[in-house]
Design an enzyme around this catalytic site. Structure first.
Site, mmCIF file in Angstrom:
data_model
loop_
_atom_site.group_PDB
_atom_site.id
_atom_site.type_symbol
_atom_site.label_atom_id
_atom_site.label_comp_id
_atom_site.label_asym_id
_atom_site.label_seq_id
_atom_site.Cartn_x
_atom_site.Cartn_y
_atom_site.Cartn_z
ATOM 1 C CG HIS A 93 -1.996 -1.092 1.083
ATOM 2 N ND1 HIS A 93 -3.330 -0.873 0.854
ATOM 3 C CD2 HIS A 93 -1.867 -2.435 1.144
ATOM 4 C CE1 HIS A 93 -3.965 -2.025 0.784
ATOM 5 N NE2 HIS A 93 -3.103 -2.995 0.967
ATOM 6 C CE1 TYR A 363 2.303 -5.171 8.975
ATOM 7 C CE2 TYR A 363 1.019 -3.164 9.048
ATOM 8 C CZ TYR A 363 1.159 -4.480 8.671
ATOM 9 O OH TYR A 363 0.137 -5.118 7.995
HETATM 10 C C1 HEM Z 1 2.499 -12.151 7.699
HETATM 11 C C2 HEM Z 1 1.667 -11.127 7.821
HETATM 12 C C3 HEM Z 1 1.965 -9.720 7.346
HETATM 13 C C4 HEM Z 1 3.151 -9.066 7.197
HETATM 14 C C5 HEM Z 1 4.532 -9.599 7.498
HETATM 15 C C6 HEM Z 1 2.856 -7.727 6.711
HETATM 16 C C7 HEM Z 1 3.785 -6.749 6.438
HETATM 17 C C8 HEM Z 1 3.502 -5.440 6.135
HETATM 18 C C9 HEM Z 1 4.470 -4.379 6.077
HETATM 19 C C10 HEM Z 1 5.965 -4.547 6.302
HETATM 20 C C11 HEM Z 1 3.799 -3.248 5.787
HETATM 21 C C12 HEM Z 1 4.387 -1.839 5.652
HETATM 22 C C13 HEM Z 1 4.198 -1.100 6.961
HETATM 23 C C14 HEM Z 1 4.817 0.280 6.970
HETATM 24 O O1 HEM Z 1 5.861 0.469 6.336
HETATM 25 O O2 HEM Z 1 4.257 1.182 7.621
HETATM 26 C C15 HEM Z 1 2.415 -3.568 5.659
HETATM 27 C C16 HEM Z 1 1.425 -2.668 5.378
HETATM 28 C C17 HEM Z 1 0.090 -2.996 5.297
HETATM 29 N N1 HEM Z 1 -0.472 -4.223 5.519
HETATM 30 FE FE1 HEM Z 1 0.498 -5.891 6.060
HETATM 31 N N2 HEM Z 1 1.493 -7.599 6.577
HETATM 32 C C18 HEM Z 1 0.922 -8.791 6.956
HETATM 33 C C19 HEM Z 1 -0.408 -9.092 6.982
HETATM 34 C C20 HEM Z 1 -1.406 -8.237 6.620
HETATM 35 C C21 HEM Z 1 -2.810 -8.562 6.649
HETATM 36 C C22 HEM Z 1 -3.417 -9.898 7.124
HETATM 37 C C23 HEM Z 1 -3.463 -7.471 6.201
HETATM 38 C C24 HEM Z 1 -4.947 -7.344 6.044
HETATM 39 C C25 HEM Z 1 -5.748 -6.906 6.940
HETATM 40 C C26 HEM Z 1 -2.486 -6.430 5.912
HETATM 41 C C27 HEM Z 1 -2.759 -5.143 5.479
HETATM 42 C C28 HEM Z 1 -1.829 -4.128 5.337
HETATM 43 C C29 HEM Z 1 -2.169 -2.766 4.973
HETATM 44 C C30 HEM Z 1 -3.566 -2.210 4.683
HETATM 45 C C31 HEM Z 1 -0.964 -2.055 4.961
HETATM 46 C C32 HEM Z 1 -0.772 -0.561 4.673
HETATM 47 C C33 HEM Z 1 -1.020 0.202 5.954
HETATM 48 C C34 HEM Z 1 -0.859 1.706 5.785
HETATM 49 O O3 HEM Z 1 -1.591 2.300 4.984
HETATM 50 O O4 HEM Z 1 -0.030 2.282 6.500
HETATM 51 N N3 HEM Z 1 -1.255 -6.945 6.167
HETATM 52 N N4 HEM Z 1 2.251 -4.919 5.866
#
Ligand code: HEM
Length: 372
Positions: A93, A363
């Site tokens: 995202h 994150y």
């Molecule tokens: C093994 C599980 C997961 C890992 C390792 C992971 C990892 C990440 C990382 C590294 C980021 C970037 C965060 C940042 O830089 O601020 C991110 C963002 C995001 N993830 Fe995940 N994620 C996982 C599971 C999920 C799941 C299950 C969802 C669904 C609900 C999800 C939805 C999102 C969303 C919407 C963002 C963007 C958030 C924003 O706008 O700041 N993720 N994720």
């Protein structure tokens, strides 16, 4: 331990001064500077890595290595291997806009969670709407997920973060599968492109990792950030006023209804239309979502976010989110923070879903690379 230290360290993760965010989009005024935060976060990442190594060493000498979930650093390294460096944007995202609003629990929400977020008082929120896919130039017409990330700022400095997507399931059943899928898609140095044989082998060995892609391929993208449900996907445990602990997943349902692009709009709309569309809507009045909890039946999968629970499971409306302001341009208060999918002792705690446990620290590491 790692988790607790990250949560305590969150004053460097973009805290907003209390009362500075109330009704509108006023910027923070007294946060630690960017360099201080980057140093603090880097120090915590290094300390966590060293502690993990020290703890692992004596055990490794005695027993064969057990399958360990990937470390937060390995997770973010895998994102970078697949997508390139993430110094300016989120690896997931990466495109998005900042907004603000408030959340008010229903009486049922207050009954079902002792968390201060569900007290029934109006809770200010920092919001980020996102477009799935790696880069900040992802087209708004893409068949990817849209995101709704929320930081709830309850009285007494209590904060709770979540990040939700516009699909009812996640793209990987475990952190191991997420990392393996990213590494399988890393560009081959010889061609600069993912190796199709490696991708095919991964897909054959990990069929659950294709479920979200199939859902997205069969579903037209949202016409607006305001016209799609956003699912939390992972199961959490909610402790109610009666002391009972209930597993639940949540979804934010749009009061504007669910509205999707047509095939023709997917071809004709520009790559960037969602932000202006949302600004126009919010200028006319709050954009609202109902937060609904869904409760599992015995036997429903509590551990795997690629498996949705059947629609006929009991549901309860626990609160309403109102989006009342959108930043006029790119950047803003949500930009330099990470929505670190937290539990909120004692009201809302993690289930045993391993993908949930992999999120918070990954994150934080991701944010630390953005702040470098
Ligand atoms: C093994 C599980 C997961 C890992 C390792 C992971 C990892 C990440 C990382 C590294 C980021 C970037 C965060 C940042 O830089 O601020 C991110 C963002 C995001 N993830 Fe995940 N994620 C996982 C599971 C999920 C799941 C299950 C969802 C669904 C609900 C999800 C939805 C999102 C969303 C919407 C963002 C963007 C958030 C924003 O706008 O700041 N993720 N994720």
């Amino acid at each position: 331990m790692l988790q607790a230290s990250w949560i305590q360290g969150r004053n460097c993760f973009g805290r907003f001064p209390r009362n500075d965010y109330g009704s509108g989009l006023r910027h923070r005024t007294n946060l630690p500077d960017r360099e201080t935060c980057a140093m603090t976060i880097r120090a915590r990442v290094a300390a966590a890595a060293t502690a993990a190594l020290l703890l692992a060493t004596p055990l490794a000498a005695q027993t064969p290595p057990a399958a360990e979930p990937p470390s937060p650093i390995a997770v973010v390294d895998a994102f970078e291997a697949a997508l390139g460096p993430i110094r300016t944007h989120r690896p997931s995202h990466g495109k998005g806009i900042c907004a603000a609003g408030h959340f008010t629990a229903t009486p049922e929400g207050t009954r079902l969670s002792v968390s201060p977020v569900f007290s029934g008082a109006r809770i200010p929120t920092v919001i980020r709407f996102g477009v799935g896919g790696a880069g900040p130039t992802a087209p708004d017409t893409a068949r990817t997920t849209r995101g709704l990330a929320i930081r709830f700022q309850a009285p007494g400095g209590v904060e709770w973060d979540m990040a939700n997507i516009s699909a009812p399931i996640f793209g990987a059943p475990t952190p191991e599968a997420l990392v393996a899928g990213l590494l399988a898609r890393a560009p081959d140095p010889a061609t600069g492109r993912p190796n199709p044989n490696r991708v095919a082998a991964f897909v054959a060995a990990n069929p659950k990792s294709t479920l979200q892609g199939r859902w997205l391929a069969a579903t037209l993208p949202p016409a607006s950030w305001a016209t799609t449900p956003y699912w939390g996907v992972n199961a959490f445990r909610f402790r109610g006023q009666d002391g009972e602990v209930r597993h639940a997943r949540w979804v934010f349902e749009p009061l504007a209804g669910t509205l999707r692009l047509t095939e023709e709009q997917m071809r004709s709309l520009p790559a960037d239309f969602l932000a202006e569309e949302l600004r126009r809507r919010v200028a006319a009045g709050p954009v609202e979502f109902d937060m609904v909890l869904q409760f599992p039946a015995p036997g429903d999968d509590l551990l795997d976010p690629t498996v949705a629970w059947p629609d006929d499971r009991p549901r309860t409306r626990v609160g309403r989110l109102a989006v009342t302001g959108v930043e006029p341009g790119p950047g803003g208060p949500c930009d330099q923070i990470s929505f670190m999918v937290l539990q909120q002792e004692p009201g809302i705690t993690y289930s045993d879903d391993p993908t949930l446990h992999a999120r918070t620290d990954a994150y934080a590491v991701s944010l630390s690379r953005r702040l470098q």
